[in-house]
Design an enzyme around this catalytic site. Structure first.
Site, mmCIF file in Angstrom:
data_model
loop_
_atom_site.group_PDB
_atom_site.id
_atom_site.type_symbol
_atom_site.label_atom_id
_atom_site.label_comp_id
_atom_site.label_asym_id
_atom_site.label_seq_id
_atom_site.Cartn_x
_atom_site.Cartn_y
_atom_site.Cartn_z
ATOM 1 N N SER A 137 0.607 -1.261 -0.028
ATOM 2 C CA SER A 137 -0.083 -0.027 0.088
ATOM 3 C C SER A 137 0.736 1.319 0.001
ATOM 4 C CB SER A 137 -1.067 -0.090 1.199
ATOM 5 O OG SER A 137 -1.476 1.292 1.620
ATOM 6 N N TYR A 161 -1.651 -0.200 10.480
ATOM 7 C CA TYR A 161 -1.917 -0.853 9.210
ATOM 8 C C TYR A 161 -0.757 -0.887 8.254
ATOM 9 C CZ TYR A 161 -3.576 -1.423 4.579
ATOM 10 O OH TYR A 161 -4.019 -1.730 3.245
ATOM 11 N N LYS A 165 2.027 -3.709 6.664
ATOM 12 C CA LYS A 165 2.470 -3.696 5.179
ATOM 13 C C LYS A 165 3.903 -3.617 5.052
ATOM 14 C CE LYS A 165 -1.849 -4.373 3.469
ATOM 15 N NZ LYS A 165 -2.029 -5.555 2.844
HETATM 16 P P1 NAD Z 1 -11.089 -6.513 0.979
HETATM 17 O O1 NAD Z 1 -11.485 -6.351 2.414
HETATM 18 O O2 NAD Z 1 -12.191 -6.246 0.110
HETATM 19 O O3 NAD Z 1 -10.629 -7.998 0.528
HETATM 20 C C1 NAD Z 1 -9.601 -8.480 1.326
HETATM 21 C C2 NAD Z 1 -10.214 -10.074 1.523
HETATM 22 O O4 NAD Z 1 -9.460 -10.821 2.432
HETATM 23 C C3 NAD Z 1 -11.768 -10.033 2.369
HETATM 24 O O5 NAD Z 1 -12.508 -10.690 1.317
HETATM 25 C C4 NAD Z 1 -11.643 -10.656 3.577
HETATM 26 O O6 NAD Z 1 -12.930 -11.499 3.888
HETATM 27 C C5 NAD Z 1 -10.408 -11.568 3.249
HETATM 28 N N1 NAD Z 1 -9.714 -11.881 4.816
HETATM 29 C C6 NAD Z 1 -9.703 -10.719 5.558
HETATM 30 N N2 NAD Z 1 -9.003 -11.638 6.609
HETATM 31 C C7 NAD Z 1 -8.725 -12.810 6.388
HETATM 32 C C8 NAD Z 1 -8.394 -13.840 6.799
HETATM 33 N N3 NAD Z 1 -7.691 -14.083 8.273
HETATM 34 N N4 NAD Z 1 -8.281 -15.031 6.371
HETATM 35 C C9 NAD Z 1 -8.705 -15.304 4.999
HETATM 36 N N5 NAD Z 1 -9.309 -14.229 4.362
HETATM 37 C C10 NAD Z 1 -9.408 -13.059 4.843
HETATM 38 O O7 NAD Z 1 -10.045 -5.552 0.778
HETATM 39 P P2 NAD Z 1 -9.387 -5.047 -0.686
HETATM 40 O O8 NAD Z 1 -9.791 -3.579 -0.891
HETATM 41 O O9 NAD Z 1 -9.773 -5.968 -1.715
HETATM 42 O O10 NAD Z 1 -7.984 -5.253 -0.456
HETATM 43 C C11 NAD Z 1 -7.253 -6.240 -0.599
HETATM 44 C C12 NAD Z 1 -5.874 -6.051 -0.206
HETATM 45 O O11 NAD Z 1 -5.296 -4.939 -0.558
HETATM 46 C C13 NAD Z 1 -5.624 -6.037 1.311
HETATM 47 O O12 NAD Z 1 -4.631 -6.874 1.886
HETATM 48 C C14 NAD Z 1 -5.395 -4.374 1.656
HETATM 49 O O13 NAD Z 1 -4.828 -4.185 2.789
HETATM 50 C C15 NAD Z 1 -4.594 -4.099 0.398
HETATM 51 N N6 NAD Z 1 -4.970 -2.681 -0.016
HETATM 52 C C16 NAD Z 1 -6.030 -2.074 -0.331
HETATM 53 C C17 NAD Z 1 -6.399 -0.758 -0.639
HETATM 54 C C18 NAD Z 1 -7.574 -0.330 -0.813
HETATM 55 O O14 NAD Z 1 -7.525 0.813 -0.959
HETATM 56 N N7 NAD Z 1 -8.617 -0.894 -1.071
HETATM 57 C C19 NAD Z 1 -5.105 -0.233 -0.722
HETATM 58 C C20 NAD Z 1 -3.892 -0.603 -0.355
HETATM 59 C C21 NAD Z 1 -3.938 -2.016 -0.213
#
Ligand code: NAD
Ligand code: UDP
Length: 352
Positions: A137, A161, A165
């Protein structure tokens, strides 16, 4: 056909990436605990694949489980071998992502994000699977950096958070530098993904308290929330509101396909950290005006105090993504607003 494990594949970014990967030569084992997503995503993916090409429908399998459950992950790798399609790489999305929640529950964030990744890595090592694309991120960059942020900008996360990362990136670096293995790693550092698949069948389903700007805009446009609170109009930006790098979720999904294809072809140990953003900053008011104009709606708003921990400006330099992955964003801010709003209108209650 290569088999890939997608952790967190039911989530916002994961589901869009799965859809794109399924149209390439991959079989997907999709692991999710559904803590922040819905099992109904499987039906939606199936529906979309049906429209694209019937033959793609049998190319994925969903598994419900928690990445902290080592024996469960072991079982998935074992199963892939028994099914004669051993997992050759992982895209690791699973994790918790709310900055605010990470401040109030840091141990939970370290446990799931860092602890869960360690469990995953241990099983990957056991099965000699050393190819991973990791969801990092832009939050890991120091707030003192000036945008555009390049990958060698100072890393100094300012919330738990971001710490998780940055520490996972450190772990992956240690694996890469260890002598006796050949890890191939790409950390994709996302900026602000928004929008949805143009079909309106998959999109972002915010659960619990909404913190991010775009889902909030959708809620106000729907009439579920009276007005948008804009956090500050005195930032040193074009119009006083915060500037971010919004990127269409489909462009982000494409970046994952390119990163995975790159690693699968690469024969030597690899460690790359790559920003995925458009390279353009957009203020809150600019996003709001675009949303109103392309969707012919009105978004009432009010200025309130700055949000704790916010920074004025954050946008990417995406030169590395362009030179290494040949990735360039194809969709603009209007596409993001149109597609995101279509998803919201068609699914006012998310996947339920
Ligand atoms: P999201 O919450 O929609 O997707 C994450 C998925 O991981 C979810 O489906 C959740 O149910 C699953 N999950 C969480 N904990 C879990 C566990 N212990 N075991 C199995 N599954 C688990 O989020 P997203 O926006 O799709 O983000 C995906 C990744 O990208 C994350 O790691 C997030 O930190 C990173 N990220 C997201 C953004 C953003 O703005 N959306 C920006 C930078 C990084
Ligand atoms: N923002 C806002 N009102 C909201 C949510 C966000 O004014 O209800 C602003 C926020 O201050 C920032 C921008 O919108 O300038 C993007 O915020 P978001 O939380 O979506 O992304 P992040 O700040 O984590 O990059």
């Amino acid at each position: 056909m290569k088999s890939i494990l997608i952790t967190g594949g039911a989530g916002f970014i994961g589901s869009h990436t799965c859809l794109q990967l399924l149209q390439q030569d991959y079989f997907l084992y999709i692991l999710d605990s559904y803590v922040n997503s819905s099992p109904k995503i499987a039906e939606r993916l199936d529906k979309l694949l049906c429209q694209i090409n019937q033959k793609l429908r049998d190319k994925f399998k969903f598994i419900e489980g928690d990445i902290r459950d080592e024996s469960m992950i072991d079982g998935i790798f074992k199963c892939s071998i028994n099914e004669n399609r051993p997992i050759e790489g992982v895209i690791h999305f699973a994790g918790l992502k709310s900055v605010a929640e990470s401040v109030s529950s840091p141990s939970l964030y370290w446990d799931v994000n860092v602890g869960g990744t360690i469990k995953l890595i241990r099983i990957m090592e056991k099965y000699s699977c050393r190819t991973i694309v990791f969801s990092s991120s832009a939050t890991i960059y120091s707030e003192n950096n000036r945008s555009p942020l390049s990958e060698d900008s100072e890393i100094k996360p300012y919330n738990p958070y971001g710490q998780t990362k940055a520490n996972i990136e450190n772990l992956l670096k240690d694996l890469y530098t260890s002598n006796d293995s050949c890890w191939r790693v790409i950390n994709l550092r996302y900026f602000n993904p928004i929008g949805a698949h143009p079909s309106g069948l998959i999109g972002e389903e915010p659960r619990g308290k909404i913190n991010n700007l775009f889902p909030y805009l959708n809620q106000v446009a729907s009439g579920n929330i009276k007005e948008l609170k804009i956090y500050g109009n005195d930032w040193p930006t074009i119009d006083g509101t915060g500037v971010r790098d919004y990127i269409h979720i489909m462009d982000l999904a494409d970046a994952h396909c390119l990163a995975l294809n790159y690693l699968i072809k690469e024969k030597k140990a690899t460690l790359l950290s790559i920003n995925i953003g458009t390279g353009r900053g957009t203020s809150v008011l600019q996003l709001l005006k675009t949303f109103e104009s392309v969707n012919s709606c009105k978004i009432p708003f009010r200025f309130v105090d700055r949000r704790l921990g916010d920074i004025a400006i954050s946008y990417a330099s995406n030169d590395l993504a362009s030179s290494i992955l040949s990735w360039r964003p194809k969709r603009n801010l209007s596409n993001m607003c149109i597609d995101g709003w279509r998803w919201q209108k068609l699914n006012p209650y998310g996947y339920e």
